[in-house]
Write an enzyme that holds these catalytic residues in place. Structure first.
Site, PDB file in Angstrom:
ATOM      1  N   SER A  83       0.859  -1.231   0.073  1.00 23.15           N
ATOM      2  CA  SER A  83      -0.039   0.032   0.043  1.00 23.15           C
ATOM      3  C   SER A  83       0.804   1.178   0.010  1.00 23.15           C
ATOM      4  CB  SER A  83      -0.709  -0.036   1.308  1.00 23.15           C
ATOM      5  OG  SER A  83      -1.526   1.321   1.318  1.00 23.15           O
ATOM      6  N   TYR A  90      -1.881  -0.479  10.701  1.00 26.41           N
ATOM      7  CA  TYR A  90      -1.973  -0.903   9.238  1.00 26.41           C
ATOM      8  C   TYR A  90      -0.838  -0.338   8.312  1.00 26.41           C
ATOM      9  CZ  TYR A  90      -3.418  -0.912   4.277  1.00 26.41           C
ATOM     10  OH  TYR A  90      -3.573  -0.943   2.891  1.00 26.41           O
TER      11      TYR A  90
END
Length: 265
Positions: free
Chosen positions: A149, A162
């Protein structure tokens, strides 16, 4: 084992994935499904995994073979990948994609939330790659493409767990690229921004609940975070994966491919 400049295959051979075994975790929906279908369209035999067999069964066929697997569970990963290799041969394209994406302020992050994020996003990728590597190493060509990501390259407000898990995944990929330098295997990471998937829909509701803004405004926050001011299509991420398994990809190694509409890190 052949160690040619194109990974043991000439460009004409590399242009087809016919008969090659690919494994995509989280392959029943979203980015994983788009990548799996793109690989199957090029002739690969694709094992797709996820926690729910029913979801996998709904999309299986046309080169996709569903197998329920929990990437957080070492025994599950070992058993399912061993069965997939027995059925379809060594995994030559490994796509650790399964992940969870939920924001939470650090002072509200308990150990259970932290561990679930790490177990899924980082431990799951480690186990998946580890179990695919022995078979891949016995061939003359292989690709590992982790779905990280943009949050793996920079901090993400309100999502420390995350972002940390995705940073760790990039560290894993970069280290493996060094371990196998000069061999016909490459290790790269795809780093998309906000992609139009069910995860964005869930985050839309979570942001709205946390901030009191409308669902539409919450969605706009994610859209605006992408430099080109739109959500990314799953097919755009799949196209990047196809590039990394396509002709002339042998020199793309240890890279983090940003798919976010502009420079972000």
């Amino acid at each position: 084992m052949q160690h040619g400049s194109t990974g043991g295959l000439d460009l004409e051979q590399q242009s087809t994935l016919a008969g090659k075994h690919a494994l995509v975790t989280g392959g029943g929906t979203g980015i994983g499904l788009a990548i799996a279908r793109a690989l199957a369209e090029q002739g690969a035999l694709v094992t797709i995994t996820g926690r729910r067999q029913q979801v996998l069964d709904e999309v299986a066929g046309d080169g996709l073979f569903g197998a329920a697997m929990d990437v957080r569970d070492e025994a599950s990963v070992c058993g399912v990948i061993a069965d997939a290799v027995a059925a379809r041969g060594p995994v030559q394209i490994c796509v650790p994609n399964a992940g969870v994406a939920e924001g939470r302020a650090l002072h509200k992050t308990d150990m259970a939330f932290w561990r679930d994020t790490m177990s899924t996003n980082l431990d799951g990728a480690f186990l998946t790659i580890r179990e695919c590597l022995p078979g891949m190493r016995g061939t003359d060509w292989g690709r590992v493409i982790a779905v990280s990501s943009i949050a793996g390259l920079r901090g993400l407000p309100g999502a420390a767990a995350y972002a940390a898990s995705k940073h760790g995944l990039i560290g894993l990929i970069r280290s493996l690229s060094e371990d196998y330098m000069g061999q016909p295997f490459t290790f790269n990471a795809l780093c998309p921004g906000y992609v139009d998937t069910p995860i964005v829909t869930r985050n839309e509701a979570a942001i709205a609940q946390r901030t009191g803004m409308s669902a539409q405004d919450a969605r706009q926050v994610m859209i605006d975070a992408n430099r080109h001011k739109r959500l990314i299509d799953v097919e755009e991420v799949a196209a990047a994966a196809l590039w990394l398994v396509g002709p002339g990809s042998g020199s793309i190694n240890g890279q983090c491919i940003q798919i976010a509409g502009g420079q972000t890190a």
